[in-house]
Design a protein around this motif. Sequence first.
Motif, PDB file in Angstrom:
ATOM      1  N   ALA A  68       0.830  -1.206   0.000  1.00 35.14           N
ATOM      2  CA  ALA A  68       0.000   0.000   0.000  1.00 35.14           C
ATOM      3  C   ALA A  68       0.863   1.254   0.000  1.00 35.14           C
ATOM      4  O   ALA A  68       1.928   1.298   0.631  1.00 35.14           O
ATOM      5  N   VAL A  69       0.384   2.272  -0.696  1.00 34.47           N
ATOM      6  CA  VAL A  69       0.963   3.610  -0.635  1.00 34.47           C
ATOM      7  C   VAL A  69      -0.087   4.480   0.030  1.00 34.47           C
ATOM      8  O   VAL A  69      -1.190   4.638  -0.489  1.00 34.47           O
ATOM      9  N   VAL A  70       0.268   5.027   1.189  1.00 35.35           N
ATOM     10  CA  VAL A  70      -0.695   5.734   2.021  1.00 35.35           C
ATOM     11  C   VAL A  70      -0.271   7.185   2.167  1.00 35.35           C
ATOM     12  O   VAL A  70       0.904   7.483   2.404  1.00 35.35           O
ATOM     13  N   ASN A  71      -1.249   8.075   2.050  1.00 34.73           N
ATOM     14  CA  ASN A  71      -1.019   9.503   2.227  1.00 34.73           C
ATOM     15  C   ASN A  71      -1.347   9.878   3.663  1.00 34.73           C
ATOM     16  O   ASN A  71      -2.463   9.700   4.116  1.00 34.73           O
ATOM     17  N   ASN A  72      -0.351  10.393   4.375  1.00 39.24           N
ATOM     18  CA  ASN A  72      -0.544  10.857   5.747  1.00 39.24           C
ATOM     19  C   ASN A  72      -0.280  12.359   5.813  1.00 39.24           C
ATOM     20  O   ASN A  72       0.736  12.789   6.332  1.00 39.24           O
ATOM     21  N   GLY A  73      -1.164  13.144   5.261  1.00 36.36           N
ATOM     22  CA  GLY A  73      -0.948  14.592   5.260  1.00 36.36           C
ATOM     23  C   GLY A  73       0.143  14.972   4.286  1.00 36.36           C
ATOM     24  O   GLY A  73      -0.025  14.892   3.082  1.00 36.36           O
TER      25      GLY A  73
END
Length: 161
Positions: A68-73
């Motif tokens: 997964a590639v996750v955007n955290n801000g």
Amino acid sequence: MPRKLKMRGFTLIELMIILVLLSIVAGIAIPNLTRLITNHQIENQAQTLNSLLQFARTEAVVRRTSVAVVNNGNAWAVRLGGQTLIQETFDPERASVSTLPNPANITFNSNGSANPATTFVVCHEDNPIFAYRLILTASGHSRLYPRGKAEDGTDLGDCNP
């Protein structure tokens, strides 16, 4: 008959002319240098994001599992299960990253495909002339387009994907 000594050095007029010419050159060069640095920072963030996506796809294929590639801000992380493999933090002062769909949490499958297909725009101060568009297709391929250009080669109209 005594000889006259040759004078060496510059006159005050010559020095003033040099200072005026240097100030004109500096007045032209400094704004262009600032723009060049800003453009480089935007391009660097776009290339970093593209590299992160390529890394995630490679890891999914090599490990034969979903990644997964996750955007955290302001940060983008590549995760395998609960483990973060790599994380890149983007400085919002230099450039902002907008995505479609928003928010973009991407999963790369073991065959290299991506879900969902995502469009990224890396922009600074909502100026599309210097923005970079990055397209991630469902097959998992990513492509970074030239500065200020859309997929079809036309100019970007705005900083929205």
